[in-house]
Design an enzyme around this catalytic site. Structure first.
Site, PDB file in Angstrom:
ATOM      1  N   PRO A   1       0.801  -1.221   0.000  1.00 53.76           N
ATOM      2  CA  PRO A   1       0.000   0.000   0.000  1.00 53.76           C
ATOM      3  C   PRO A   1       0.836   1.275   0.000  1.00 53.76           C
ATOM      4  O   PRO A   1       1.872   1.359   0.655  1.00 53.76           O
ATOM      5  CB  PRO A   1      -0.825  -0.123   1.293  1.00 53.76           C
ATOM      6  CG  PRO A   1      -0.112  -1.137   2.117  1.00 53.76           C
ATOM      7  CD  PRO A   1       0.526  -2.073   1.164  1.00 53.76           C
ATOM      8  N   ASN A   2       0.349   2.248  -0.783  1.00 53.42           N
ATOM      9  CA  ASN A   2       0.869   3.616  -0.857  1.00 53.42           C
ATOM     10  C   ASN A   2       2.176   3.760  -1.627  1.00 53.42           C
ATOM     11  O   ASN A   2       2.641   4.880  -1.823  1.00 53.42           O
ATOM     12  CB  ASN A   2       1.036   4.218   0.550  1.00 53.42           C
ATOM     13  CG  ASN A   2      -0.286   4.342   1.276  1.00 53.42           C
ATOM     14  OD1 ASN A   2      -1.250   4.885   0.750  1.00 53.42           O
ATOM     15  ND2 ASN A   2      -0.345   3.816   2.497  1.00 53.42           N
TER      16      ASN A   2
ATOM     17  N   ARG B   1       3.761  11.217  -1.547  1.00 59.65           N
ATOM     18  CA  ARG B   1       3.709  10.848  -0.134  1.00 59.65           C
ATOM     19  C   ARG B   1       5.026  11.165   0.579  1.00 59.65           C
ATOM     20  O   ARG B   1       6.064  10.601   0.268  1.00 59.65           O
ATOM     21  CB  ARG B   1       3.411   9.356  -0.020  1.00 59.65           C
ATOM     22  CG  ARG B   1       3.397   8.828   1.402  1.00 59.65           C
ATOM     23  CD  ARG B   1       3.441   7.315   1.401  1.00 59.65           C
ATOM     24  NE  ARG B   1       3.442   6.781   2.758  1.00 59.65           N
ATOM     25  CZ  ARG B   1       3.823   5.549   3.065  1.00 59.65           C
ATOM     26  NH1 ARG B   1       4.223   4.729   2.099  1.00 59.65           N
ATOM     27  NH2 ARG B   1       3.812   5.140   4.313  1.00 59.65           N
TER      28      ARG B   1
ATOM     29  N   TYR C   1      10.389   9.448   1.670  1.00 54.60           N
ATOM     30  CA  TYR C   1      10.395   8.450   0.609  1.00 54.60           C
ATOM     31  C   TYR C   1      11.024   8.948  -0.698  1.00 54.60           C
ATOM     32  O   TYR C   1      11.095   8.188  -1.662  1.00 54.60           O
ATOM     33  CB  TYR C   1       8.967   7.968   0.344  1.00 54.60           C
ATOM     34  CG  TYR C   1       8.357   7.282   1.539  1.00 54.60           C
ATOM     35  CD1 TYR C   1       8.690   5.964   1.836  1.00 54.60           C
ATOM     36  CD2 TYR C   1       7.472   7.935   2.385  1.00 54.60           C
ATOM     37  CE1 TYR C   1       8.139   5.321   2.939  1.00 54.60           C
ATOM     38  CE2 TYR C   1       6.921   7.301   3.494  1.00 54.60           C
ATOM     39  CZ  TYR C   1       7.267   5.997   3.769  1.00 54.60           C
ATOM     40  OH  TYR C   1       6.728   5.370   4.864  1.00 54.60           O
TER      41      TYR C   1
ATOM     42  N   ASN D   1       8.322  -5.245  -1.084  1.00 53.62           N
ATOM     43  CA  ASN D   1       8.158  -4.165  -0.117  1.00 53.62           C
ATOM     44  C   ASN D   1       6.679  -4.167   0.280  1.00 53.62           C
ATOM     45  O   ASN D   1       5.855  -3.572  -0.418  1.00 53.62           O
ATOM     46  CB  ASN D   1       8.559  -2.824  -0.707  1.00 53.62           C
ATOM     47  CG  ASN D   1       8.388  -1.676   0.277  1.00 53.62           C
ATOM     48  OD1 ASN D   1       7.848  -1.839   1.368  1.00 53.62           O
ATOM     49  ND2 ASN D   1       8.851  -0.489  -0.120  1.00 53.62           N
TER      50      ASN D   1
ATOM     51  N   ALA E   1       3.074  -0.910   4.752  1.00 48.20           N
ATOM     52  CA  ALA E   1       2.604  -1.034   6.132  1.00 48.20           C
ATOM     53  C   ALA E   1       2.257  -2.465   6.510  1.00 48.20           C
ATOM     54  O   ALA E   1       2.269  -2.823   7.702  1.00 48.20           O
ATOM     55  CB  ALA E   1       1.392  -0.122   6.346  1.00 48.20           C
TER      56      ALA E   1
ATOM     57  N   HIS F   1       4.406  -4.793   8.915  1.00 47.53           N
ATOM     58  CA  HIS F   1       4.315  -4.822  10.371  1.00 47.53           C
ATOM     59  C   HIS F   1       3.034  -5.465  10.878  1.00 47.53           C
ATOM     60  O   HIS F   1       2.826  -5.547  12.093  1.00 47.53           O
ATOM     61  CB  HIS F   1       4.411  -3.388  10.915  1.00 47.53           C
ATOM     62  CG  HIS F   1       5.379  -2.536  10.164  1.00 47.53           C
ATOM     63  ND1 HIS F   1       6.736  -2.777  10.183  1.00 47.53           N
ATOM     64  CD2 HIS F   1       5.197  -1.461   9.339  1.00 47.53           C
ATOM     65  CE1 HIS F   1       7.346  -1.875   9.412  1.00 47.53           C
ATOM     66  NE2 HIS F   1       6.429  -1.085   8.894  1.00 47.53           N
TER      67      HIS F   1
ATOM     68  N   ASP G   1       2.913 -15.978   5.473  1.00 46.89           N
ATOM     69  CA  ASP G   1       2.558 -17.370   5.205  1.00 46.89           C
ATOM     70  C   ASP G   1       2.557 -17.685   3.716  1.00 46.89           C
ATOM     71  O   ASP G   1       2.954 -18.787   3.299  1.00 46.89           O
ATOM     72  CB  ASP G   1       1.183 -17.682   5.798  1.00 46.89           C
ATOM     73  CG  ASP G   1       1.203 -17.782   7.321  1.00 46.89           C
ATOM     74  OD1 ASP G   1       2.311 -17.903   7.882  1.00 46.89           O
ATOM     75  OD2 ASP G   1       0.124 -17.736   7.935  1.00 46.89           O
TER      76      ASP G   1
ATOM     77  N   GLU H   1      13.541  -8.679   1.155  1.00 52.84           N
ATOM     78  CA  GLU H   1      12.703  -7.581   1.645  1.00 52.84           C
ATOM     79  C   GLU H   1      13.427  -6.260   1.397  1.00 52.84           C
ATOM     80  O   GLU H   1      14.630  -6.146   1.652  1.00 52.84           O
ATOM     81  CB  GLU H   1      12.453  -7.772   3.137  1.00 52.84           C
ATOM     82  CG  GLU H   1      11.693  -6.649   3.808  1.00 52.84           C
ATOM     83  CD  GLU H   1      11.642  -6.810   5.330  1.00 52.84           C
ATOM     84  OE1 GLU H   1      10.825  -6.120   5.967  1.00 52.84           O
ATOM     85  OE2 GLU H   1      12.436  -7.617   5.876  1.00 52.84           O
TER      86      GLU H   1
ATOM     87  N   HIS I   1      12.965  -1.823   1.735  1.00 57.18           N
ATOM     88  CA  HIS I   1      12.206  -0.660   2.187  1.00 57.18           C
ATOM     89  C   HIS I   1      12.925   0.609   1.746  1.00 57.18           C
ATOM     90  O   HIS I   1      14.160   0.695   1.835  1.00 57.18           O
ATOM     91  CB  HIS I   1      12.033  -0.656   3.705  1.00 57.18           C
ATOM     92  CG  HIS I   1      11.219  -1.800   4.210  1.00 57.18           C
ATOM     93  ND1 HIS I   1       9.849  -1.835   4.068  1.00 57.18           N
ATOM     94  CD2 HIS I   1      11.589  -2.956   4.819  1.00 57.18           C
ATOM     95  CE1 HIS I   1       9.403  -2.968   4.600  1.00 57.18           C
ATOM     96  NE2 HIS I   1      10.426  -3.668   5.043  1.00 57.18           N
TER      97      HIS I   1
ATOM     98  N   SER J   1      12.662   3.731   2.999  1.00 56.95           N
ATOM     99  CA  SER J   1      13.169   4.493   4.143  1.00 56.95           C
ATOM    100  C   SER J   1      13.940   3.569   5.084  1.00 56.95           C
ATOM    101  O   SER J   1      13.880   2.340   4.970  1.00 56.95           O
ATOM    102  CB  SER J   1      12.017   5.153   4.901  1.00 56.95           C
ATOM    103  OG  SER J   1      11.206   4.167   5.530  1.00 56.95           O
TER     104      SER J   1
ATOM    105  N   ARG K   1      12.751   4.606  12.548  1.00 59.74           N
ATOM    106  CA  ARG K   1      11.471   5.307  12.576  1.00 59.74           C
ATOM    107  C   ARG K   1      10.628   4.882  13.785  1.00 59.74           C
ATOM    108  O   ARG K   1      11.174   4.470  14.803  1.00 59.74           O
ATOM    109  CB  ARG K   1      10.747   5.082  11.251  1.00 59.74           C
ATOM    110  CG  ARG K   1      11.530   5.622  10.040  1.00 59.74           C
ATOM    111  CD  ARG K   1      10.781   5.435   8.757  1.00 59.74           C
ATOM    112  NE  ARG K   1       9.531   6.209   8.776  1.00 59.74           N
ATOM    113  CZ  ARG K   1       8.579   6.078   7.852  1.00 59.74           C
ATOM    114  NH1 ARG K   1       8.735   5.196   6.872  1.00 59.74           N
ATOM    115  NH2 ARG K   1       7.483   6.808   7.920  1.00 59.74           N
TER     116      ARG K   1
ATOM    117  N   ARG L   1       7.127   0.293  13.585  1.00 58.70           N
ATOM    118  CA  ARG L   1       7.774  -0.154  12.345  1.00 58.70           C
ATOM    119  C   ARG L   1       8.976  -1.067  12.602  1.00 58.70           C
ATOM    120  O   ARG L   1       9.644  -1.500  11.658  1.00 58.70           O
ATOM    121  CB  ARG L   1       8.214   1.048  11.512  1.00 58.70           C
ATOM    122  CG  ARG L   1       7.064   1.928  11.040  1.00 58.70           C
ATOM    123  CD  ARG L   1       7.541   2.994  10.057  1.00 58.70           C
ATOM    124  NE  ARG L   1       6.544   4.019   9.860  1.00 58.70           N
ATOM    125  CZ  ARG L   1       5.554   3.967   8.961  1.00 58.70           C
ATOM    126  NH1 ARG L   1       5.440   2.914   8.181  1.00 58.70           N
ATOM    127  NH2 ARG L   1       4.688   4.958   8.848  1.00 58.70           N
TER     128      ARG L   1
END
Length: 303
Positions: free
Chosen positions: A167-168, A175, A180, A232, A235, A238, A245, A256, A258, A260, A265, A269
């Site tokens: 998301p986002n 944003r 970011y 990525n 949100a 977390h 799964d 993985e 990210h 930022s 942070r 997070r």
């Protein structure tokens, strides 16, 4: 940076001229064989201007990816700085991996290359500047563009990469640009497509959704189709045991990433469910973290 400056920076990251045994090039890569591979600083190599990524080559080698427009001039300057010509064989006892794309430069042509190096440096620098100035990206072309056989080494395995964003991520550039970055989602797509092609993947699918179930479906659909996953979850990193799964179920190597530096942070997070299923986690490099992740995935898969 000029070709000579880039070559000098690369040389410093592989232990200096005394550590270089041989060097050669293919259509996109400067290939270096060293006496002591422990002297290679891969992290610093990835940060050099113009470097698209790195890959291990045998026990004593490293490949530095620049792309076809830039690599020739950098190779010439690297050879001049080291005094090691591209047609020299590795020293006895040094184990290397041979490739069909090794470029043999004859003594006669070598003089011609050295004489042309300054002019090539200017052309390569101008070409890089032109590429940076070309900000208008055709998003449809990027999504549909497929690599040709000429983009791949003849002996490269046909591996496919999936990049999933949660998301986002589609709101990049809008944003919180102080967190970011100012690059938009189209720039991220372009980077992933180019990095995957340079790394040797035959296909790179990029998927983004704001919905947890859609992401789970996409992960499940990757089973038996894709060979590597860069993710990525946004949100959902977390909160989503379901995404964890799904990744564990399909058993595809996963990294993985990210944008930022999440570890610095908010407290909430600091928990990452997806990390349990990943080879490694890359944070805080902006969208360039995806390039690092893609190159690390290619190395893991043997590209």
């Amino acid at each position: 940076m000029s070709d000579r400056e880039i070559a000098s920076a690369v040389l410093g990251c592989v232990g200096g001229a005394a550590n270089v045994v041989a060097n050669s090039l293919c259509m996109t890569r400067l290939r270096i064989t060293v006496a002591n591979p422990l002297a290679i600083n891969r992290t610093s190599l990835d940060l050099i201007d113009g470097v698209l990524g790195t890959a291990t080559r045998g026990i004593n080698g490293v490949e530095v990816v620049f792309g076809p427009k830039a690599v020739r001039g950098i190779f010439n300057e690297f050879s001049r700085l080291t005094g090691v010509s591209g047609d020299l064989d590795p020293q006895a006892g040094v184990r290397t991996h041979q490739s069909n794309l090794h470029v043999h430069i004859s003594p006669g042509r070598r003089k011609s290359y050295v004489a042309q190096a300054d002019a090539q440096e200017e052309r390569a620098a101008a070409a890089r500047q032109d590429d940076l100035d070309d900000d208008m990206l055709d998003l449809t072309r990027l999504l549909e563009d497929e690599p040709t056989e000429e983009d791949l080494e003849p002996d490269a395995p046909a591996l496919r990469l999936l990049v999933i964003n949660g998301p986002n991520i589609n709101m990049l550039g809008v944003r919180e640009p102080d967190v970011y970055g100012k690059e938009d989602y189209a720039a991220l797509l372009a980077l992933c497509k180019d990095a995957a092609r340079e790394a040797g993947f035959v296909d790179c699918r990029c998927f983004q959704s704001n919905h947890e179930g859609a992401i789970v479906d996409e992960i499940q659909d990757a089973y038996g189709i894709f060979d590597g996953l860069v993710i990525n979850p946004g949100a959902y990193t977390h909160t989503s045991i379901a995404i964890l799964d799904a990744v564990k179920a399909i058993g595809i190597p996963t990294i993985e990433v990210h944008i930022s530096k999440v570890e610095e942070r908010e407290d909430f997070r600091q928990v990452s469910y997806i990390r349990q299923a990943c080879l490694e986690t890359i944070t805080g490099l902006g969208i360039e973290g995806y390039r690092v992740a893609i190159n690390h995935m290619a190395e893991h898969l043997g590209l």
